[in-house]
Each structure stands twice: as C-alpha cells, then as structure tokens.
Design an enzyme around this catalytic site. Sequence first.
Site, mmCIF file in Angstrom:
data_model
loop_
_atom_site.group_PDB
_atom_site.id
_atom_site.type_symbol
_atom_site.label_atom_id
_atom_site.label_comp_id
_atom_site.label_asym_id
_atom_site.label_seq_id
_atom_site.Cartn_x
_atom_site.Cartn_y
_atom_site.Cartn_z
ATOM 1 N N ASP A 195 -64.148 25.500 -47.347
ATOM 2 C CA ASP A 195 -64.326 24.236 -46.619
ATOM 3 C C ASP A 195 -65.085 24.519 -45.308
ATOM 4 O OD1 ASP A 195 -62.154 25.691 -45.634
ATOM 5 O OD2 ASP A 195 -61.088 23.922 -44.920
ATOM 6 N N HIS A 217 -59.884 34.958 -40.002
ATOM 7 C CA HIS A 217 -58.999 34.478 -41.063
ATOM 8 C C HIS A 217 -59.636 34.601 -42.450
ATOM 9 C CE1 HIS A 217 -56.226 32.975 -38.061
ATOM 10 N NE2 HIS A 217 -57.196 32.272 -37.496
#
Length: 303
Positions: free
Chosen positions: A8, A238
């Site tokens: 995303d 991340h």
Amino acid sequence: MKLIIDTDPGIDDAMAISYAAAASEIDLLGLTTVFGNTHVHQSSRNARYLLHRLAVEAPVAEGAPFALGRTDHAPSERVHGPEGFGDLTDIPEVGTNHSLDAAAFLVEMAKAHRGELVVCAVGPLTNIAAAMRLDPEFSRNIKRLVIMGGAVFCPGNITEHAEANIYHDAAAADEVFSSPPDTVLVGLDVTLKTLYETADFEALARRSADIGGFLRDISRFYLNFYKEIGGLEGCGLHDSTAVIACTHDGMFDMVETGVKVTTIGSEIGATRPDPSRPPIRVCRDVDGAGVVQLFTERVASLP
C-alpha cells in the site's frame, strides 16, 4: 527467490520495493495493491510509478479497496501525506493495472510457480485472505508468506494494543492466522529496532542520487511524524525489514507460536500468542544494525 509484494505505497513501502529491486537474489514478479496508507487506486498508481522509476518491468494487480465487510477507508495522511509520498503530490499515472485483481493474480502466480513463490505482505491482509478464499490450494502452492504486521510481544503503534496493518483489517488477519501457510511474522517486535535516521537518508542520497534522493525527499514528511509523535530521530525500516526477512532469515531470532487476532472491542487488532492455533514463526529479535547496513548497501547500488 521469486517474490510478490502485497503493498500500500506508502513511504516505507517505497523503500521496501526499492530494496527488492536492488537485491540480486530477488526476482520481483509483481506487486499487488491494497488500501492502507492510501486509497487503493493511489496505492496502484504509486506502485506503477515506483516500478517505472526503478526500471523494473513487473505487473501491478489492484486489490481490496476496503477491509472485509467495510465500505469505507480513511488513509494515513498524517503519516504518509495526502498522496502517500509525503510532500510529493504530483505523481504521474504510468501504465495500467493488470487485468486480474490482486487475489486472482496471487492465485495464478502461486499455481505457475508452485513451491517457489514467496509473498511478502506489507499492508492489511485483505488480499491474502481473499486469495485463500478463492483457492484452497493457495496456501500450499506458495513457498512462504512473510508479513509485516503485528506486535506480539510489544505495544502497538496505532493503538496501545495493535499494529496498523493488522488493525486496518483485523478480521482478514485472524482469518489468515487461523489456517496459515508457512508464515513468518515480522512485527513491531523487530522493526522498531531498525531505526533509519535523517543522516542515513542523506548518506543514501549521496550514493544514489536518483532513487536514494527520491527516498530521502519523500521521507522528510515521515520522519517529522516520528519525531512529533514518538520523539524519534528516525523511522523504523518496517516494510524493508520484512522483505529482508524473505532472504536473510538468519538475521532474525524467531519463536514458533500460533497467533490470535482480536477482532472486536477496545483491543481490536491485538496479536496474541495462542497455542491452539497452527504455529507460525514470529520474529522476536533482529540484528537491527545489520538490517540498516544491508538496506543501505543494496539501495545505494541503484542510480
């Protein structure tokens, strides 16, 4: 290693995709997109733009616009900016999406590369749950599922209990963990130990003027958020850490446990060990400095 990233984009997604493009051991077969940091149409546009900028020829298959059972989504504009790339708002439309949606694309690619395909999911798990629903053989056809998500042994980041990717579709995550393929969970337990600071971005931009400079520029918005909210002088790698776990699992300390996701109530999105669930490998510790160095060395090789 044959890889599809379910993504995303998203600033940290852009970093992870850049790493995948630079890593010689990764054969990036495509990107599937999902709502999360942005609306899904923005995710797809950003993914196609990134691949074009990286000179990677790979398809982008658009996936879920909303969480299971939902009809709306509020993107993380405060974290990633209004278009997903910080202060960069004029992002061109490059190319078109694949004719298959994300779930169908994942199913077909898993069949075509049975036993070889690794799927790295760095957004909400809606597309993964949809692929598992679409084809009961999907979980057996893929080699491994690597997920950036969860906070099994530490506090969350979107709430005290939950990490953002799991929180945004807790039902999909719980569905995946209830009958998982061979799965590695790369959560906040390790990604917050891979701090990438302003000086790291500047050094990267000096070595890679185009891609490194692009990542430095879009990261400023992201770094400001981390500083304002957590007082941190950098951001966790991340999504990049999850991609690195696909090929460098020796950099991680893992524990096997089943995982249950809270799907209702004030602790929605919480990821808790559950011995009654099928075991997955949960990353508990990481060579954070090694991950930062590997990320820099690989991405610095790009133009």
